[in-house]
Design a protein around this motif. Structure first.
Motif, PDB file in Angstrom:
ATOM      1  N   ASP A 118      13.368   2.229   0.924  1.00 50.66           N
ATOM      2  CA  ASP A 118      14.173   3.277   1.578  1.00 50.66           C
ATOM      3  C   ASP A 118      14.048   3.184   3.264  1.00 50.66           C
ATOM      4  O   ASP A 118      14.911   3.778   3.865  1.00 50.66           O
ATOM      5  CB  ASP A 118      13.674   4.645   1.178  1.00 50.66           C
ATOM      6  N   ASP A 119      12.947   2.499   3.694  1.00 53.06           N
ATOM      7  CA  ASP A 119      12.864   2.510   5.181  1.00 53.06           C
ATOM      8  C   ASP A 119      13.798   1.264   5.779  1.00 53.06           C
ATOM      9  O   ASP A 119      13.564   0.884   6.981  1.00 53.06           O
ATOM     10  CB  ASP A 119      11.311   2.314   5.599  1.00 53.06           C
ATOM     11  N   PHE A 120      14.342   0.492   4.978  1.00 54.46           N
ATOM     12  CA  PHE A 120      15.319  -0.792   5.223  1.00 54.46           C
ATOM     13  C   PHE A 120      16.606  -0.583   4.875  1.00 54.46           C
ATOM     14  O   PHE A 120      17.058   0.357   3.972  1.00 54.46           O
ATOM     15  CB  PHE A 120      14.610  -1.838   4.333  1.00 54.46           C
ATOM     16  N   GLY A 166      11.258   4.058   9.363  1.00 53.84           N
ATOM     17  CA  GLY A 166      10.484   2.797   9.172  1.00 53.84           C
ATOM     18  C   GLY A 166       9.636   2.407  10.372  1.00 53.84           C
ATOM     19  O   GLY A 166       8.424   1.915  10.378  1.00 53.84           O
ATOM     20  N   ARG A 167      10.282   2.064  11.596  1.00 57.14           N
ATOM     21  CA  ARG A 167       9.631   1.710  12.826  1.00 57.14           C
ATOM     22  C   ARG A 167       8.654   2.583  13.012  1.00 57.14           C
ATOM     23  O   ARG A 167       7.519   2.249  13.672  1.00 57.14           O
ATOM     24  CB  ARG A 167      10.691   1.538  13.843  1.00 57.14           C
ATOM     25  N   ARG A 168       8.880   3.757  13.089  1.00 61.75           N
ATOM     26  CA  ARG A 168       7.719   4.834  13.477  1.00 61.75           C
ATOM     27  C   ARG A 168       6.433   4.723  12.495  1.00 61.75           C
ATOM     28  O   ARG A 168       5.420   4.556  13.213  1.00 61.75           O
ATOM     29  CB  ARG A 168       8.355   6.143  13.441  1.00 61.75           C
ATOM     30  N   LYS A 169       6.552   4.484  11.199  1.00 60.35           N
ATOM     31  CA  LYS A 169       5.737   4.299  10.463  1.00 60.35           C
ATOM     32  C   LYS A 169       4.741   2.810  10.690  1.00 60.35           C
ATOM     33  O   LYS A 169       3.646   2.918  10.733  1.00 60.35           O
ATOM     34  CB  LYS A 169       6.208   4.141   8.998  1.00 60.35           C
ATOM     35  N   LEU A 170       5.516   1.731  10.935  1.00 62.80           N
ATOM     36  CA  LEU A 170       5.269   0.559  11.176  1.00 62.80           C
ATOM     37  C   LEU A 170       4.212   0.570  12.478  1.00 62.80           C
ATOM     38  O   LEU A 170       3.300   0.083  12.761  1.00 62.80           O
ATOM     39  CB  LEU A 170       6.195  -0.610  11.387  1.00 62.80           C
ATOM     40  N   ILE A 171       4.770   1.339  13.491  1.00 63.52           N
ATOM     41  CA  ILE A 171       4.017   1.380  14.898  1.00 63.52           C
ATOM     42  C   ILE A 171       2.832   2.239  14.646  1.00 63.52           C
ATOM     43  O   ILE A 171       1.858   1.939  15.058  1.00 63.52           O
ATOM     44  CB  ILE A 171       4.789   2.061  16.117  1.00 63.52           C
ATOM     45  N   ALA A 172       2.899   3.175  13.939  1.00 62.95           N
ATOM     46  CA  ALA A 172       1.540   4.166  13.849  1.00 62.95           C
ATOM     47  C   ALA A 172       0.588   3.252  13.011  1.00 62.95           C
ATOM     48  O   ALA A 172      -0.617   3.447  13.461  1.00 62.95           O
ATOM     49  CB  ALA A 172       2.247   5.377  12.715  1.00 62.95           C
ATOM     50  N   THR A 232       0.843  -1.213  -0.106  1.00 61.40           N
ATOM     51  CA  THR A 232       0.189  -0.110   0.086  1.00 61.40           C
ATOM     52  C   THR A 232       0.840   1.239  -0.046  1.00 61.40           C
ATOM     53  O   THR A 232       0.430   2.413  -0.032  1.00 61.40           O
ATOM     54  CB  THR A 232      -0.983   0.042   1.181  1.00 61.40           C
ATOM     55  N   GLY A 233       1.902   1.231   0.020  1.00 58.41           N
ATOM     56  CA  GLY A 233       2.803   2.258  -0.144  1.00 58.41           C
ATOM     57  C   GLY A 233       3.319   3.154   1.437  1.00 58.41           C
ATOM     58  O   GLY A 233       3.757   4.071   1.492  1.00 58.41           O
TER      59      GLY A 233
END
Length: 80
Positions: A10-12, A25-31, A4-5
């Motif tokens: 780039d987050d890895f 990337g962690r912040r995006k995953l947790i959110a 889904t984008g």
């Protein structure tokens, strides 16, 4: 999240020890996890609306009762 984008390559980062998720990337995953946990849906067994977080809590309690022998049967629920 990759499909889904919500998160991108780039987050890895890649290293000889493995693949790591960046702080961003962690912040995006947790959110994303927190957004999903707050979403409401109808519980398939009890039939009323509640958050996914509450569904998980109830299922853990029911499983615990099964493991303690307080209920005779446990049927897991499935979501999409």
């Amino acid at each position: 999240m990759l499909a889904t984008g919500g998160i991108s390559r780039d987050d890895f980062s890649l290293s000889p020890a493995g693949v790591y998720l960046s702080d961003a990337g962690r912040r995006k995953l947790i959110a994303a996890h927190e957004r999903r946990a707050r979403e409401e849906t109808t519980h398939p067994r009890f039939g009323y609306r509640m958050s996914y977080r509450r569904i998980l809590e109830l299922e853990i309690r029911v499983l615990g009762k099964y493991l303690l022998g307080e209920v005779d049967e446990y049927a897991p629920i499935w979501t999409r």
